[in-house]
Design an enzyme around this catalytic site. Structure first.
Site, mmCIF file in Angstrom:
data_model
loop_
_atom_site.group_PDB
_atom_site.id
_atom_site.type_symbol
_atom_site.label_atom_id
_atom_site.label_comp_id
_atom_site.label_asym_id
_atom_site.label_seq_id
_atom_site.Cartn_x
_atom_site.Cartn_y
_atom_site.Cartn_z
ATOM 1 N N LYS A 47 0.405 -1.101 0.282
ATOM 2 C CA LYS A 47 -0.282 -0.127 -0.267
ATOM 3 C C LYS A 47 0.918 1.206 -0.131
ATOM 4 O O LYS A 47 0.516 2.242 -0.134
ATOM 5 C CB LYS A 47 -0.835 0.165 1.084
ATOM 6 C CG LYS A 47 -1.965 -1.467 1.312
ATOM 7 C CD LYS A 47 -2.071 -0.860 3.249
ATOM 8 C CE LYS A 47 -3.290 -2.232 3.515
ATOM 9 N NZ LYS A 47 -3.203 -2.426 4.982
ATOM 10 N N GLU A 102 7.710 2.420 -6.279
ATOM 11 C CA GLU A 102 7.773 1.560 -4.760
ATOM 12 C C GLU A 102 8.151 2.186 -3.918
ATOM 13 O O GLU A 102 8.446 3.973 -4.354
ATOM 14 C CB GLU A 102 9.165 0.644 -5.102
ATOM 15 C CG GLU A 102 9.014 -0.327 -3.730
ATOM 16 C CD GLU A 102 8.154 -0.743 -2.792
ATOM 17 O OE1 GLU A 102 7.335 -0.417 -2.356
ATOM 18 O OE2 GLU A 102 7.938 -1.625 -2.666
ATOM 19 N N ASP A 103 7.435 2.593 -3.079
ATOM 20 C CA ASP A 103 7.831 3.771 -1.492
ATOM 21 C C ASP A 103 8.964 3.578 -1.229
ATOM 22 O O ASP A 103 9.707 5.047 -1.488
ATOM 23 C CB ASP A 103 6.982 3.722 -0.315
ATOM 24 C CG ASP A 103 6.659 2.194 0.263
ATOM 25 O OD1 ASP A 103 7.516 0.611 -0.589
ATOM 26 O OD2 ASP A 103 6.397 1.907 1.028
ATOM 27 N N ASP A 106 14.429 -0.936 1.071
ATOM 28 C CA ASP A 106 15.192 -1.404 2.267
ATOM 29 C C ASP A 106 16.090 -2.406 1.987
ATOM 30 O O ASP A 106 16.788 -2.193 1.412
ATOM 31 C CB ASP A 106 13.956 -1.736 2.949
ATOM 32 C CG ASP A 106 14.770 -2.214 4.678
ATOM 33 O OD1 ASP A 106 15.625 -1.560 4.598
ATOM 34 O OD2 ASP A 106 14.036 -2.757 5.046
ATOM 35 N N PHE A 155 13.811 3.904 10.643
ATOM 36 C CA PHE A 155 12.615 3.294 10.241
ATOM 37 C C PHE A 155 11.349 4.777 9.962
ATOM 38 O O PHE A 155 11.613 5.635 10.393
ATOM 39 C CB PHE A 155 11.947 2.765 11.621
ATOM 40 C CG PHE A 155 10.052 1.853 10.901
ATOM 41 C CD1 PHE A 155 11.028 0.632 10.017
ATOM 42 C CD2 PHE A 155 9.123 2.333 11.284
ATOM 43 C CE1 PHE A 155 9.393 -0.229 9.747
ATOM 44 C CE2 PHE A 155 8.175 2.033 10.164
ATOM 45 C CZ PHE A 155 8.370 0.574 9.657
ATOM 46 N N ARG A 168 0.317 6.675 7.585
ATOM 47 C CA ARG A 168 0.564 6.575 5.824
ATOM 48 C C ARG A 168 -0.159 7.964 5.708
ATOM 49 O O ARG A 168 0.298 8.560 4.825
ATOM 50 C CB ARG A 168 -0.839 5.337 5.235
ATOM 51 C CG ARG A 168 -0.066 4.501 5.615
ATOM 52 C CD ARG A 168 -1.143 3.110 4.744
ATOM 53 N NE ARG A 168 -0.550 1.578 5.169
ATOM 54 C CZ ARG A 168 0.696 1.468 5.278
ATOM 55 N NH1 ARG A 168 1.480 1.511 4.248
ATOM 56 N NH2 ARG A 168 0.348 -0.246 5.284
#
Ligand code: IMP
Ligand code: MG
Length: 185
Positions: A47, A102-103, A106, A155, A168
């Site tokens: 998401k 993609e956000d 990682d 993070f 979000r």
């Protein structure tokens, strides 16, 4: 882990105006790189990439189609590369130019897995666009063609990214800072 069990705060890292400016720059680059009239298929990874792909595609002034892909991983994170498909795309990508959005990258396992799958399905080209690149955390190499910002190992949340499904809807990117009690538990 449930967010409410862990006291933390969110420290702003990338403000909304900086995000908007960078998204505009990426859109301009993408427009330049796909000058032909062939259909471009933009695929957002759910998401986390939902706001990024919405803003990015609205800034790209050329015909395109839009679809979504969703993954999940076993246990904590994608470490080890066990990426599962939760929702597949609906459009055919055979012979098409695909831009995967993609956000955050990682370990790299999520994008690596989707990239290999789309190539296997016969896409003419597959390029990767990621808003954030946690470069130091990489376990498997992925070529990011369009990168918004390089960040550290912190993070982060906001602009689509979550911590236990929260944050979000923050219009900016922030770093989650945990309290001491929690780091020792
Ligand atoms: P990778 O497969 O390890 O590259 O993980 C990519 C996915 O992990 C992203 O699409 C995010 O959903 C999630 N992720 C990794 N780092 C963060 C973070 O700092 N905040 C929120 N989600 C993250
Ligand atoms: Mg994601």
């Amino acid at each position: 882990m449930a967010a409410e069990k862990h006291s933390h705060r969110v420290r702003p890292l990338i403000e909304a105006t900086a995000l908007a400016r960078r998204v505009g720059e990426l859109a301009a680059e993408i427009e330049r790189d796909y000058p032909g009239s062939d259909e471009l298929v933009v695929i957002g990874v759910l998401k986390g990439a939902v706001f990024f792909v919405a803003d990015l595609t609205r800034a790209i002034r050329r015909p395109l189609t839009l679809d979504f892909f969703q993954t999940s991983s076993y246990g904590s994170g994608t470490s080890g590369g066990e990426v599962r498909i939760k929702r597949d795309i609906e459009l055919s990508i055979r012979g098409r130019d695909v831009l995967l959005v993609e956000d955050i990258v990682d370990t790299g396992w999520t994008l690596r897995t989707i990239l290999d799958l789309f190539r296997f399905r016969g896409a003419r080209s597959v390029r990767l666009c990621a808003l954030l690149d946690k470069h130091e955390a990489r376990e498997v190499e992925v070529p990011i063609d369009y990168c918004g910002f390089r960040i550290g190992r912190d993070f982060v949340v906001g602009y689509g990214l979550d911590y236990a499904e929260r944050y979000r809807n923050l219009p900016y990117i922030g770093v989650v800072e945990f309290t001491e009690e929690e780091q020792t538990s």
